[in-house]
Motif scaffolding. Structure first.
Motif, PDB file in Angstrom:
ATOM      1  N   LEU A 310     -13.577  48.115  -5.246  1.00  0.00           N
ATOM      2  CA  LEU A 310     -14.536  47.616  -4.204  1.00  0.00           C
ATOM      3  C   LEU A 310     -15.834  47.229  -4.718  1.00  0.00           C
ATOM      4  O   LEU A 310     -16.234  46.063  -4.383  1.00  0.00           O
ATOM      5  N   LEU A 311     -16.519  47.865  -5.797  1.00  0.00           N
ATOM      6  CA  LEU A 311     -17.403  47.453  -6.386  1.00  0.00           C
ATOM      7  C   LEU A 311     -17.511  45.850  -6.937  1.00  0.00           C
ATOM      8  O   LEU A 311     -18.289  45.058  -6.761  1.00  0.00           O
ATOM      9  N   ALA A 312     -16.245  45.923  -7.747  1.00  0.00           N
ATOM     10  CA  ALA A 312     -15.863  44.477  -8.469  1.00  0.00           C
ATOM     11  C   ALA A 312     -16.048  43.476  -7.270  1.00  0.00           C
ATOM     12  O   ALA A 312     -16.569  42.359  -7.561  1.00  0.00           O
ATOM     13  N   VAL A 313     -15.256  43.692  -6.214  1.00  0.00           N
ATOM     14  CA  VAL A 313     -15.164  42.843  -5.356  1.00  0.00           C
ATOM     15  C   VAL A 313     -16.501  42.271  -4.386  1.00  0.00           C
ATOM     16  O   VAL A 313     -16.937  41.201  -4.315  1.00  0.00           O
ATOM     17  N   LEU A 314     -17.664  43.234  -4.249  1.00  0.00           N
ATOM     18  CA  LEU A 314     -18.791  42.972  -3.634  1.00  0.00           C
ATOM     19  C   LEU A 314     -19.368  42.251  -4.908  1.00  0.00           C
ATOM     20  O   LEU A 314     -20.344  41.185  -4.519  1.00  0.00           O
ATOM     21  N   ALA A 319     -21.860  37.008  -6.576  1.00  0.00           N
ATOM     22  CA  ALA A 319     -21.793  35.774  -7.411  1.00  0.00           C
ATOM     23  C   ALA A 319     -21.481  34.676  -6.915  1.00  0.00           C
ATOM     24  O   ALA A 319     -22.011  33.512  -7.143  1.00  0.00           O
ATOM     25  N   ARG A 320     -20.820  34.517  -5.968  1.00  0.00           N
ATOM     26  CA  ARG A 320     -20.216  33.197  -5.372  1.00  0.00           C
ATOM     27  C   ARG A 320     -21.529  32.829  -4.242  1.00  0.00           C
ATOM     28  O   ARG A 320     -21.496  31.568  -4.119  1.00  0.00           O
ATOM     29  N   ASP A 324     -27.487  39.546  -3.853  1.00  0.00           N
ATOM     30  CA  ASP A 324     -28.047  40.533  -4.643  1.00  0.00           C
ATOM     31  C   ASP A 324     -26.749  41.173  -5.314  1.00  0.00           C
ATOM     32  O   ASP A 324     -25.849  41.669  -4.668  1.00  0.00           O
ATOM     33  N   ARG A 325     -26.594  41.286  -6.634  1.00  0.00           N
ATOM     34  CA  ARG A 325     -25.587  41.974  -7.370  1.00  0.00           C
ATOM     35  C   ARG A 325     -25.927  43.570  -7.896  1.00  0.00           C
ATOM     36  O   ARG A 325     -25.035  44.084  -8.677  1.00  0.00           O
ATOM     37  N   MET A 330     -23.627  49.222  -3.849  1.00  0.00           N
ATOM     38  CA  MET A 330     -23.042  49.088  -5.076  1.00  0.00           C
ATOM     39  C   MET A 330     -23.423  50.267  -6.141  1.00  0.00           C
ATOM     40  O   MET A 330     -22.507  50.898  -6.610  1.00  0.00           O
ATOM     41  N   TRP A 331     -24.907  50.484  -6.088  1.00  0.00           N
ATOM     42  CA  TRP A 331     -25.112  51.737  -6.958  1.00  0.00           C
ATOM     43  C   TRP A 331     -24.250  52.901  -6.463  1.00  0.00           C
ATOM     44  O   TRP A 331     -23.816  53.832  -7.115  1.00  0.00           O
ATOM     45  N   SER A 332     -24.265  53.350  -5.116  1.00  0.00           N
ATOM     46  CA  SER A 332     -23.693  54.309  -4.601  1.00  0.00           C
ATOM     47  C   SER A 332     -22.127  54.338  -5.036  1.00  0.00           C
ATOM     48  O   SER A 332     -21.585  55.461  -5.243  1.00  0.00           O
TER      49      SER A 332
END
Length: 401
Positions: A310-314, A319-320, A324-325, A330-332
Motif C-alpha cells: 500500500l505504501l508503494a501504491v501511495l 509521483a503521478r 507529497d511522497r 506513509m511514515w506510519s
C-alpha cells in the motif's frame, strides 16, 4: 528422480575407454598397405572402412585424422566410432560435444555408452530424468554397474513394463485411469515423452491430477500459457488451487494483468494470504485505485506485506500527481510494516531458520525499507562475513560496518 521410489546410490564409476581399439601384429609395410586399402574404401563411402581406418590411424598415432574418420563413421551410424569420439572429447574437456556423441552411441545400442551417459548426467544432476532413463536402459540390457547403481530388482522392472504395456493398450481405447497409471510408472522409469502423452490422454479423460501434474511439467519447460490452461482444466475436474498457482506464475513472470483475475478468484476462494500479491499485481497493471481498495483493509488489519505494498501504491500515485511522497500516513505504514516484518523474521531466527528469516527481510529490503535492508545485510554477513550481497544491502541502507 527415484526408480519405483527407491533412493539411488551415488553415480557409479564410468566404463573405461570407448569404442574398439586394435592390437595389430604386422610389419610397417603391411600396415601401410592396409591403411591405403581402407582409405580407398572409406573415401568411397564404406562406413565400416571409415571406422577401421580411424582405428588404424589411431594405432599409428595420427589421432586428429583418426577423429575425422571416426566422426564420419559415427554420423553414418557406427556406434563404436561414436563411443570412441565421445571418450576422446570428454577426456579433452569438450563435455557438450562429447555427450552428443555419447547419446549417438547410446541410441545405437552401445551398452557402455548407454551406462556412461546415464552416469555422467546423474553426476551432473542427481534428478536428471534423461540420466535415469539411460541408466535404467543399461540395467535392462544387463549392465551390472547400472543394476548395482539403481539398486532395484530387474524382475520388478520387467513386471512393471508388462503392466504398463497393458495399461497403454487400455489408454488407447479411452481408459483415462489406465493412462494415468501408465504415465506414473513411465515417469518413474524416465520415459518422459511417452508419459506426458499419456498424461494428456488422462487429463482429457477427466483425471484432474493428471492435468495438474502435466501443468507442472509444462511450466518447468517455460510454457506458462499452456500450463495455466492445464491448471484450469484440473480445476474444472475437481482439483482446487489452480487459480492460486497460475496467478503467482503469471505475476512473477511479468504478466500482472493476466494474473489479476486468477488472483482475485484465489482470494475469493479463501486464499487471503494472497491479498498483498493481488494488490501488487493490480498496481503493476496500472490500476492504483483497485490496488488500494484491495490492500487497505489488509494493511489496516496488520498485514505487513499489504502495508509495504500500500505504501508503494501511495508513493506511485504521488509521483503521478506531483503530490507529497512522504506523508504522515506513509511514515506510519512504513513503521508498522517494519515492525511486523522484523517480528516475523525474529520468530524464524528463534526457530533456527536464518535463511527463512533472510527471505522475509528480503521482501522489505526490496520494498526500499532501510531498516529491513540493514537487518538483511547484517544477517547475511553474520552467516558469511564475506557475503557481497550482505555488504551491498548494508551499503543501500546507509549503515556502516
Amino acid at each position: 528422480m527415484g526408480i519405483f521410489g527407491r533412493k539411488k546410490k551415488q553415480p557409479a564409476g564410468l566404463d573405461i575407454g570407448g569404442g574398439t581399439r586394435l592390437h595389430i601384429e604386422a610389419s610397417p609395410q603391411e600396415i601401410k598397405r592396409m591403411v591405403k586399402d581402407l582409405r580407398g574404401r572409406a573415401e568411397a563411402g564404406d562406413v565400416e572402412a571409415m571406422a577401421d581406418l580411424g582405428r588404424m590411424l589411431e594405432y599409428q598415432g595420427k589421432v586428429e585424422e583418426a577423429m575425422r574418420w571416426h566422426q564420419q563413421a559415427a554420423v553414418a551410424g557406427d556406434v563404436d566410432s561414436a563411443a570412441w569420439l565421445a571418450d576422446r572429447l570428454l577426456k579433452n574437456g569438450q563435455i557438450t560435444t562429447g555427450l552428443d556423441y555419447l547419446r549417438l552411441a547410446a541410441r545405437g545400442g552401445h551398452l557402455s555408452a548407454t551406462f556412461n551417459l546415464g552416469a555422467i548426467l546423474l553426476s551432473q544432476d542427481e534428478n536428471s530424468e534423461e540420466g535415469a532413463r539411460w541408466m535404467l536402459r543399461a540395467a535392462e540390457a544387463g549392465h551390472q554397474k547400472a543394476i548395482d547403481h539403481l539398486g532395484i530388482d530387474m524382475a520388478q522392472v520387467r513386471a512393471a513394463r508388462e503392466e504398463v504395456a497393458r495399461d497403454v493398450a487400455k489408454a488407447e481405447q479411452g481408459d483415462a485411469e489406465a493412462a494415468h497409471r501408465a504415465a506414473s510408472v513411465l515417469l518413474d522409469l524416465g520415459e518422459v515423452e511417452q508419459a506426458e502423452y499419456l498424461l494428456e490422454l488422462a487429463a482429457n479423460g477427466g483425471i484432474a491430477d493428471a492435468a495438474w501434474e502435466l501443468a507442472l511439467r509444462v511450466h518447468d519447460r517455460g510454457d506458462t500459457p499452456r500450463a495455466v490452461e492445464l491448471l484450469e482444466q484440473a480445476g474444472r475436474n475437481g482439483r482446487p488451487g489452480g487459480a492460486k498457482l497460475a496467478g503467482i506464475w503469471l505475476y512473477t513472470e511479468g504478466e500482472p494483468a493476466a494474473a489479476v483475475p486468477l488472483l482475485r478468484r484465489a482470494v475469493a476462494e479463501g486464499e487471503e494470504l494472497l491479498t498483498p500479491v493481488l494488490g501488487a499485481a493490480l498496481s503493476a497493471a496500472g490500476d492504483l485505485d483497485g490496488a488500494e481498495a484491495v490492500l487497505r483493509p489488509a494493511a489496516e488489519a496488520g498485514d505487513w506485506q499489504a502495508q509495504y505494498n500500500l505504501l508503494a501504491v501511495l508513493q506511485q500515485r504521488a509521483a503521478r500527481t506531483g503530490g507529497d511522497r512522504s506523508t504522515e500516513e506513509m511514515w506510519s505504514l512504513l513503521s508498522r510494516a517494519t515492525a511486523g516484518l522484523h517480528a516475523q523474521a525474529q520468530e524464524r531466527l528463534d526457530a533456527g531458520e536464518p535463511q527463512r528469516a533472510a527471505d522475509l527481510l528480503l521482501i522489505g529490503a526490496r520494498a526500499g525499507d532501510p531498516a529491513a535492508q540493514r537487518s538483511l545485510g547484517e544477517l547475511l554477513l553474520a552467516i558469511d562475513p564475506k557475503d557481497p550481497e550482505g555488504q551491498e544491502w548494508l551499503r543501500r541502507s546507509g549503515a556502516r560496518r
